[in-house]
Motif scaffolding. Sequence first.
Motif, PDB file in Angstrom:
ATOM      1  N   ASN A   1      -4.271  -0.056  -4.775  1.00  0.00           N
ATOM      2  CA  ASN A   1      -3.433   0.050  -3.574  1.00  0.00           C
ATOM      3  C   ASN A   1      -2.645   1.346  -3.495  1.00  0.00           C
ATOM      4  O   ASN A   1      -1.875   1.546  -2.555  1.00  0.00           O
ATOM      5  N   ILE A   2      -2.838   2.243  -4.472  1.00  0.00           N
ATOM      6  CA  ILE A   2      -2.127   3.519  -4.507  1.00  0.00           C
ATOM      7  C   ILE A   2      -3.127   4.631  -4.231  1.00  0.00           C
ATOM      8  O   ILE A   2      -4.188   4.699  -4.859  1.00  0.00           O
ATOM      9  N   HIS A   3      -2.772   5.527  -3.306  1.00  0.00           N
ATOM     10  CA  HIS A   3      -3.671   6.617  -2.913  1.00  0.00           C
ATOM     11  C   HIS A   3      -2.865   7.915  -2.872  1.00  0.00           C
ATOM     12  O   HIS A   3      -2.029   8.109  -1.988  1.00  0.00           O
ATOM     13  N   ASN A   4      -3.128   8.784  -3.841  1.00  0.00           N
ATOM     14  CA  ASN A   4      -2.431  10.059  -3.940  1.00  0.00           C
ATOM     15  C   ASN A   4      -3.364  11.221  -3.635  1.00  0.00           C
ATOM     16  O   ASN A   4      -4.508  11.241  -4.103  1.00  0.00           O
TER      17      ASN A   4
ATOM     18  N   PHE B   1       0.863  -1.190   0.000  1.00  0.00           N
ATOM     19  CA  PHE B   1       0.000   0.000   0.000  1.00  0.00           C
ATOM     20  C   PHE B   1       0.887   1.222   0.000  1.00  0.00           C
ATOM     21  O   PHE B   1       1.895   1.284   0.724  1.00  0.00           O
ATOM     22  N   PHE B   2       0.506   2.225  -0.791  1.00  0.00           N
ATOM     23  CA  PHE B   2       1.248   3.479  -0.812  1.00  0.00           C
ATOM     24  C   PHE B   2       0.265   4.641  -0.787  1.00  0.00           C
ATOM     25  O   PHE B   2      -0.669   4.704  -1.596  1.00  0.00           O
ATOM     26  N   ALA B   3       0.466   5.555   0.169  1.00  0.00           N
ATOM     27  CA  ALA B   3      -0.332   6.770   0.265  1.00  0.00           C
ATOM     28  C   ALA B   3       0.598   7.961   0.338  1.00  0.00           C
ATOM     29  O   ALA B   3       1.592   7.940   1.078  1.00  0.00           O
TER      30      ALA B   3
ATOM     31  N   ALA C   1      -7.990   5.209   4.124  1.00  0.00           N
ATOM     32  CA  ALA C   1      -7.535   4.157   3.215  1.00  0.00           C
ATOM     33  C   ALA C   1      -6.495   3.273   3.884  1.00  0.00           C
ATOM     34  O   ALA C   1      -6.493   2.043   3.710  1.00  0.00           O
ATOM     35  N   LEU C   2      -5.599   3.884   4.653  1.00  0.00           N
ATOM     36  CA  LEU C   2      -4.605   3.115   5.392  1.00  0.00           C
ATOM     37  C   LEU C   2      -5.274   2.161   6.386  1.00  0.00           C
ATOM     38  O   LEU C   2      -4.921   0.980   6.468  1.00  0.00           O
ATOM     39  N   GLU C   3      -6.239   2.672   7.115  1.00  0.00           N
ATOM     40  CA  GLU C   3      -6.904   1.818   8.105  1.00  0.00           C
ATOM     41  C   GLU C   3      -7.668   0.688   7.427  1.00  0.00           C
ATOM     42  O   GLU C   3      -7.655  -0.455   7.905  1.00  0.00           O
ATOM     43  N   ASP C   4      -8.308   0.974   6.306  1.00  0.00           N
ATOM     44  CA  ASP C   4      -9.021  -0.074   5.575  1.00  0.00           C
ATOM     45  C   ASP C   4      -8.068  -1.155   5.074  1.00  0.00           C
ATOM     46  O   ASP C   4      -8.424  -2.340   5.029  1.00  0.00           O
ATOM     47  N   PHE C   5      -6.862  -0.780   4.689  1.00  0.00           N
ATOM     48  CA  PHE C   5      -5.880  -1.744   4.202  1.00  0.00           C
ATOM     49  C   PHE C   5      -5.407  -2.678   5.321  1.00  0.00           C
ATOM     50  O   PHE C   5      -5.081  -3.829   5.071  1.00  0.00           O
ATOM     51  N   ALA C   6      -5.372  -2.160   6.556  1.00  0.00           N
ATOM     52  CA  ALA C   6      -5.000  -2.948   7.740  1.00  0.00           C
ATOM     53  C   ALA C   6      -3.655  -3.646   7.581  1.00  0.00           C
ATOM     54  O   ALA C   6      -3.556  -4.871   7.635  1.00  0.00           O
ATOM     55  N   PRO C   7      -2.567  -2.864   7.409  1.00  0.00           N
ATOM     56  CA  PRO C   7      -1.253  -3.485   7.260  1.00  0.00           C
ATOM     57  C   PRO C   7      -0.747  -4.084   8.566  1.00  0.00           C
ATOM     58  O   PRO C   7      -1.197  -3.716   9.653  1.00  0.00           O
ATOM     59  N   GLY C   8       0.236  -4.962   8.434  1.00  0.00           N
ATOM     60  CA  GLY C   8       0.911  -5.485   9.614  1.00  0.00           C
ATOM     61  C   GLY C   8       2.076  -4.636  10.060  1.00  0.00           C
ATOM     62  O   GLY C   8       2.644  -4.858  11.138  1.00  0.00           O
TER      63      GLY C   8
END
Length: 309
Positions: free
Chosen positions: A204-207, A181-183, A230-237
């Motif tokens: 997965n890209i959010h600008n 994911f990239f924001a 968007a970051l929270e929805d992606f739920a990264p580790g």
Amino acid sequence: MSPLILTHRACLGHDMGLGHPECPDRLRAVMQALEAQSFSSLPREEAPRATAEQLERVHPADYVSAILSVRPEGEARVALDADTIMNSGSAEAALRAAGAAVAAVDAVAGGEYRRAFCATRPPGHHAEPSQAMGFCFFSNAAVAARHAQAVHGIARVAVVDFDVHHGNGTQAAFERDGSLFFASSHQMPLYPGTGAASERGVGNIHNAPLRPGADGAAFRAAWDDTLLPALEDFAPGLVIISAGFDAHARDPLAQLRLHEDDFAAITGAICEVAGRVCEGRVVSLLEGGYDLEALARSTAVHVRALMDS
């Protein structure tokens, strides 16, 4: 748990010439800021060299070999483009900067620390898999993300970037892989000319481009309304921050109007999301910032937010 600080003196040996904004004094200013009494208890480690295996998870082997083979003697320099120049210390500095990012992931993913900050240079977010550009040689954040996946089994990794310039290199490394994911918030138009909101990768890209002259309110709204959800929805580790401070109002290379409290606020907000989705695990890497006073003050509030959030 105090954040770990990683740095190395070799990062001072990279020198692109008189008057170049990405100069050794940037790191000196950062480290002087981190010598303040309030940071004296933070643990510190020397950054190791990145290995070929670690770099080649992002960059082709022939590209890695080509960059590391450029080691001019004495005062000589080799220009890879108009802005990206190597001297005798550049290859070693680039290895240490990427190695710091990898070591920070090891420290955080291994549970020894919850947060880490890499006070290194050269920066990395403009380096594409097969092209050095924009003062950058290796894509440090992408190398760190791939290391987290390959070695620590973290399936989903996020990089969030608030440098004033779009992180085209990170985006190029991530845009075809939905496990990454990239924001990014960034000024547009501005170098490198990428980062339109329509650039979405595989979703997965959010600008969030900001117009020249945009202030802290516009910056915070971009993150609060678009990028952080968007970051929270992606739920990264794991969350990796590309921490550039050149959106500061004092910075000579762009025209955004941020101040230190804006960097403190976004750092705290990112850490809050990380607390909900990945046990607060955050690795931060120094990117841009070219006014030395603004860089030092902004780094200090960033690290303080990593400590307190």
